[in-house]
Design a protein around this motif. Structure first.
Motif, PDB file in Angstrom:
ATOM      1  N   ARG A 201      -4.924   2.489  -3.666  1.00 29.06           N
ATOM      2  CA  ARG A 201      -3.873   1.564  -3.216  1.00 29.06           C
ATOM      3  C   ARG A 201      -2.481   2.163  -3.393  1.00 29.06           C
ATOM      4  NH1 ARG A 201      -7.341  -2.278  -5.684  1.00 29.06           N
ATOM      5  NH2 ARG A 201      -6.132  -2.262  -7.637  1.00 29.06           N
ATOM      6  N   ALA A 202      -2.309   2.951  -4.439  1.00 30.00           N
ATOM      7  CA  ALA A 202      -0.996   3.532  -4.727  1.00 30.00           C
ATOM      8  C   ALA A 202      -0.822   4.910  -4.105  1.00 30.00           C
ATOM      9  CB  ALA A 202      -0.797   3.629  -6.238  1.00 30.00           C
ATOM     10  N   ASP A 203      -1.844   5.411  -3.433  1.00 30.03           N
ATOM     11  CA  ASP A 203      -1.815   6.737  -2.823  1.00 30.03           C
ATOM     12  C   ASP A 203      -1.586   7.826  -3.857  1.00 30.03           C
ATOM     13  OD1 ASP A 203      -2.076   8.474  -0.659  1.00 30.03           O
ATOM     14  OD2 ASP A 203       0.078   8.495  -0.243  1.00 30.03           O
ATOM     15  N   VAL A 204      -2.277   7.683  -4.993  1.00 33.77           N
ATOM     16  CA  VAL A 204      -2.313   8.757  -5.991  1.00 33.77           C
ATOM     17  C   VAL A 204      -3.768   9.156  -6.183  1.00 33.77           C
ATOM     18  CG1 VAL A 204      -0.233   7.930  -7.137  1.00 33.77           C
ATOM     19  CG2 VAL A 204      -2.467   7.190  -7.981  1.00 33.77           C
ATOM     20  N   ALA A 205      -3.980  10.240  -6.896  1.00 33.93           N
ATOM     21  CA  ALA A 205      -5.333  10.753  -7.083  1.00 33.93           C
ATOM     22  C   ALA A 205      -6.026  10.045  -8.242  1.00 33.93           C
ATOM     23  CB  ALA A 205      -5.302  12.257  -7.338  1.00 33.93           C
TER      24      ALA A 205
END
Length: 249
Positions: A201-205
């Motif tokens: 959702r946060a576009d992190v890994a």
């Protein structure tokens, strides 16, 4: 070594291992083996700042980025590791947004509170001008925050949304302990999947420790892209046991 953050942020699968032995040769060997990074483990191994200095020097020779798991969350624990030339930090027990913000502030010069000197190894011993050094560091340094507490599971979106957090990294042993469940167990797997979903959702890994390489493919299919597989000690133990088992068969 500067490409690790870019690879992580691009969603590539990257694989490393913990390093618990204060010997530069280990870093050289792991680099020659082709790992993407290694994690010197100050939290659970006898790696003081002097040992970290030697490992960071070896990492440059081997072209193997180091993401140091530090003793704690304070700037006094984080910034010296980056000055040595580590490519990033993995910070244990980040259970809320305020802690994540403090970690990023200790890493990124742009937040205005990290102590600045281009004179250490990371600044090429003063040959990088301060503006170039701070820009390079802020652009390339990896921030992994460890999710390993029950309380963190209800704050995942807050933690993941902190700018400059690159990886939500699950510490499954501590998380299972906090949850009071088995390791492995279905309850632990469900918690890990919650972390993966928040990272997406946060576009992190999403990152995960796995004890064996056979666990990489199944978790990669579920959305994990950053793996720490075992440790240098575990690799040595497995290799020695294979030798003795084969020799006595």
């Amino acid at each position: 070594m500067s490409g690790l953050k870019a690879r992580i942020n691009a969603g590539e699968t990257v694989i490393g291992t913990f390093v618990k032995t204060p010997a530069s040769h280990v870093i050289e060997i792991l680099g020659l083996a082709g790992l993407d990074f290694a994690v010197p483990d100050q939290e659970h191994a006898p790696l003081d700042l002097g040992a970290m200095d030697q490992l960071a020097l070896a990492s440059r020779a081997a072209g193997l980025p180091l993401v140091a798991r530090c003793w704690g969350q304070s700037p006094a624990r984080i910034s010296p590791l980056l000055d040595l030339g580590c490519a990033g930090v993995m910070v244990p027990h980040v259970a809320d947004r305020d802690t994540a913000e403090a970690v990023v502030a200790a890493v990124k010069f742009g937040r205005g509170s990290r102590g600045l000197s281009p004179s250490p190894r990371a600044g090429n011993y003063g040959t990088l001008a301060a503006p170039a050094y701070t820009a390079k560091s802020d652009a390339e340094t990896v921030v992994m925050v460890q999710i390993e507490d029950r309380a963190a599971l209800d704050r995942l979106d807050d933690i993941a949304s902190v700018p400059d957090v690159d990886v939500l990294f699950v510490g499954p042993a501590d998380l299972s302990q906090s949850l009071g469940c088995g390791f492995p167990s279905a309850e632990l797997d469900a918690a890990i999947i919650r972390v993966i979903a928040a990272a997406r959702r946060a576009d992190v890994a999403a990152g995960l420790f796995v004890g064996d390489e056979s666990q990489i493919a199944p978790w990669r299919e579920r959305g994990v892209s950053v793996f720490v597989c075992g440790s240098d000690q575990g690799l040595l133990m497995k290799g020695a046991r294979r030798i003795i088992e084969a020799g006595r068969a």
